[in-house]
Scaffold this active site. Sequence first.
Site, PDB file in Angstrom:
ATOM      1  N   GLY A 252       4.030   6.065   0.342  1.00  0.00           N
ATOM      2  CA  GLY A 252       3.460   5.404  -0.832  1.00  0.00           C
ATOM      3  C   GLY A 252       2.643   4.210  -0.434  1.00  0.00           C
ATOM      4  O   GLY A 252       2.675   3.754   0.708  1.00  0.00           O
TER       5      GLY A 252
ATOM      6  N   ARG B 255       1.856  -7.314  -4.522  1.00  0.00           N
ATOM      7  CA  ARG B 255       1.508  -7.740  -3.159  1.00  0.00           C
ATOM      8  C   ARG B 255       1.372  -9.267  -3.110  1.00  0.00           C
ATOM      9  O   ARG B 255       1.775  -9.915  -2.148  1.00  0.00           O
ATOM     10  CB  ARG B 255       0.199  -7.065  -2.738  1.00  0.00           C
ATOM     11  CG  ARG B 255      -0.365  -7.496  -1.396  1.00  0.00           C
ATOM     12  CD  ARG B 255      -0.019  -6.545  -0.295  1.00  0.00           C
ATOM     13  NE  ARG B 255      -0.476  -7.016   1.016  1.00  0.00           N
ATOM     14  CZ  ARG B 255      -0.452  -6.321   2.112  1.00  0.00           C
ATOM     15  NH1 ARG B 255       0.015  -5.091   2.117  1.00  0.00           N
ATOM     16  NH2 ARG B 255      -0.852  -6.827   3.255  1.00  0.00           N
TER      17      ARG B 255
ATOM     18  N   ASP C 291       7.785   0.096   8.747  1.00  0.00           N
ATOM     19  CA  ASP C 291       7.530  -1.354   8.833  1.00  0.00           C
ATOM     20  C   ASP C 291       8.124  -1.997  10.084  1.00  0.00           C
ATOM     21  O   ASP C 291       7.640  -3.032  10.539  1.00  0.00           O
ATOM     22  CB  ASP C 291       8.189  -2.062   7.629  1.00  0.00           C
ATOM     23  CG  ASP C 291       7.317  -1.994   6.402  1.00  0.00           C
ATOM     24  OD1 ASP C 291       6.444  -1.131   6.377  1.00  0.00           O
ATOM     25  OD2 ASP C 291       7.548  -2.813   5.481  1.00  0.00           O
TER      26      ASP C 291
HETATM   27  N1  LIG Z   1       5.512  -6.142   8.895  1.00  0.00           N
HETATM   28  C1  LIG Z   1       4.444  -6.708   9.446  1.00  0.00           C
HETATM   29  O1  LIG Z   1       4.472  -7.102  10.589  1.00  0.00           O
HETATM   30  C2  LIG Z   1       3.203  -6.893   8.629  1.00  0.00           C
HETATM   31  C3  LIG Z   1       2.324  -7.890   8.944  1.00  0.00           C
HETATM   32  C4  LIG Z   1       1.214  -8.017   8.176  1.00  0.00           C
HETATM   33  C5  LIG Z   1       0.946  -7.153   7.128  1.00  0.00           C
HETATM   34  N2  LIG Z   1       1.817  -6.178   6.857  1.00  0.00           N
HETATM   35  C6  LIG Z   1       1.503  -5.272   5.732  1.00  0.00           C
HETATM   36  O2  LIG Z   1       2.537  -4.373   5.500  1.00  0.00           O
HETATM   37  C7  LIG Z   1       1.996  -3.374   4.656  1.00  0.00           C
HETATM   38  C8  LIG Z   1       2.826  -2.110   4.763  1.00  0.00           C
HETATM   39  O3  LIG Z   1       4.146  -2.384   4.368  1.00  0.00           O
HETATM   40  P1  LIG Z   1       4.600  -2.182   2.838  1.00  0.00           P
HETATM   41  O4  LIG Z   1       4.228  -0.795   2.479  1.00  0.00           O
HETATM   42  O5  LIG Z   1       6.060  -2.423   2.899  1.00  0.00           O
HETATM   43  O6  LIG Z   1       3.870  -3.204   2.019  1.00  0.00           O
HETATM   44  C9  LIG Z   1       0.586  -3.180   5.114  1.00  0.00           C
HETATM   45  O7  LIG Z   1      -0.265  -3.165   3.981  1.00  0.00           O
HETATM   46  C10 LIG Z   1       0.313  -4.403   6.005  1.00  0.00           C
HETATM   47  O8  LIG Z   1      -0.881  -5.066   5.642  1.00  0.00           O
HETATM   48  C11 LIG Z   1       2.927  -6.045   7.574  1.00  0.00           C
END
Ligand SMILES: NC(=O)c1ccc[n+]([C@@H]2O[C@H](COP(=O)(O)O)[C@@H](O)[C@H]2O)c1
Length: 307
Positions: free
Chosen positions: A10, A133, A36
């Site tokens: 998703g 977000r 993640d």
């Molecule tokens: N866990 C990390 O290290 C990290 C760092 C920066 C952005 N994100 C974001 O995590 C998002 C994906 O995770 P979710 O689907 O849980 O939001 C991506 O859109 C990414 O931009 C994760």
Amino acid sequence: MRTLVVGIGGMTNGGKSTMSSSLHLRIPNSCIIAQDAFFKDDSVIAVDSNGFKQYDVLDALHMDRMMSKIESWRKDPGSFLASQSLRTQCSVGEEVFVLIVEGFLIFNYGPLNELMDKRYFLEIPYDVCKERRGSRVYTPPDMPGYFDGYVWPRYLKNRQEMEDMVSDIVFLDGLKSKEDLLDYVYGDVTMEIQSLMVTKMRTALCLWIVMAVLCPGEVKGHKGHGGDHHHGQGLDHDHGRDNDHGHRRDHEHRRDHNHGHHDPEPGDNGTKPVIQVCPWPWLLFPWGPGVRPTSSSSLVWASTAAY
Ligand SMILES: NC(=O)c1ccc[n+]([C@@H]2O[C@H](COP(=O)(O)O)[C@@H](O)[C@H]2O)c1
Ligand SMILES: Nc1ncnc2c1ncn2[C@@H]1O[C@H](COP(=O)(O)OP(=O)(O)O)[C@@H](O)[C@H]1O
């Protein structure tokens, strides 16, 4: 031992982690591997000409490490659960192990996608996604303009790629309540688990019948343990839960307390033809009543072009 791999994909903030943890709590012998957890270190993440960190691509993830972890589950799910301090909740040989793979790019990675038995994709509209977000803090935090300048356009590209690669995804309306979404996916997965168990029991039953025909003396002369119907040959569900004292129904406890002192049933001379006592003729017909879903299809998008 049977296994099932369920993909909960998703868009960002679509509700994947929420759904996965609730599913895990409901499904015995399940565990979660989340994408993640495999993001590369910030220092190696590419940056585009606008200064946006390129986090929303497969290159930002250690997919090799994620695959190794999944591989170790596949090799020995029981040990994998133990390594996560999770208990196996059934006797050896009877359980169905369920791996919940969760992440925003799980279906875009071919080698991972092909391991999935079931695929779900949670989606929400642009404005809801942006709002959710905005209230979440990542490490590093999103820079100003990141959602509109990078995350959303990248999501649209990733999604197009995914749809070009994969066809049997169940798209879920992430605006529905958490409970409704969970009920739908849980019902669907449970049906899958049941059909795996039925297949296994049917095989055991067929073997039993073959044994009864080929070696009638061996099978027919099954001496009752005080009339206990539940012994032996892979159909022994309740007995199998003896190791799992915390998760048993009351009548199973009562049966065990009677173990060895069970009153014979009328006409029970202690010797039972095994086939006669088999209570599940429907095992031969798994497509019969009881194995069909009660679908709640309003949660499922008919179209994939909603956004
Ligand atoms: N866990 C990390 O290290 C990290 C760092 C920066 C952005 N994100 C974001 O995590 C998002 C994906 O995770 P979710 O689907 O849980 O939001 C991506 O859109 C990414 O931009 C994760
Ligand atoms: N069905 C839902 N309805 C309303 N809010 C939800 C729903 N599912 C998740 N949320 C909320 O949305 C946010 C993101 O959910 P999360 O499960 O972390 O998303 P993801 O793992 O897809 O990034 C959390 O605040 C969560 O409580």
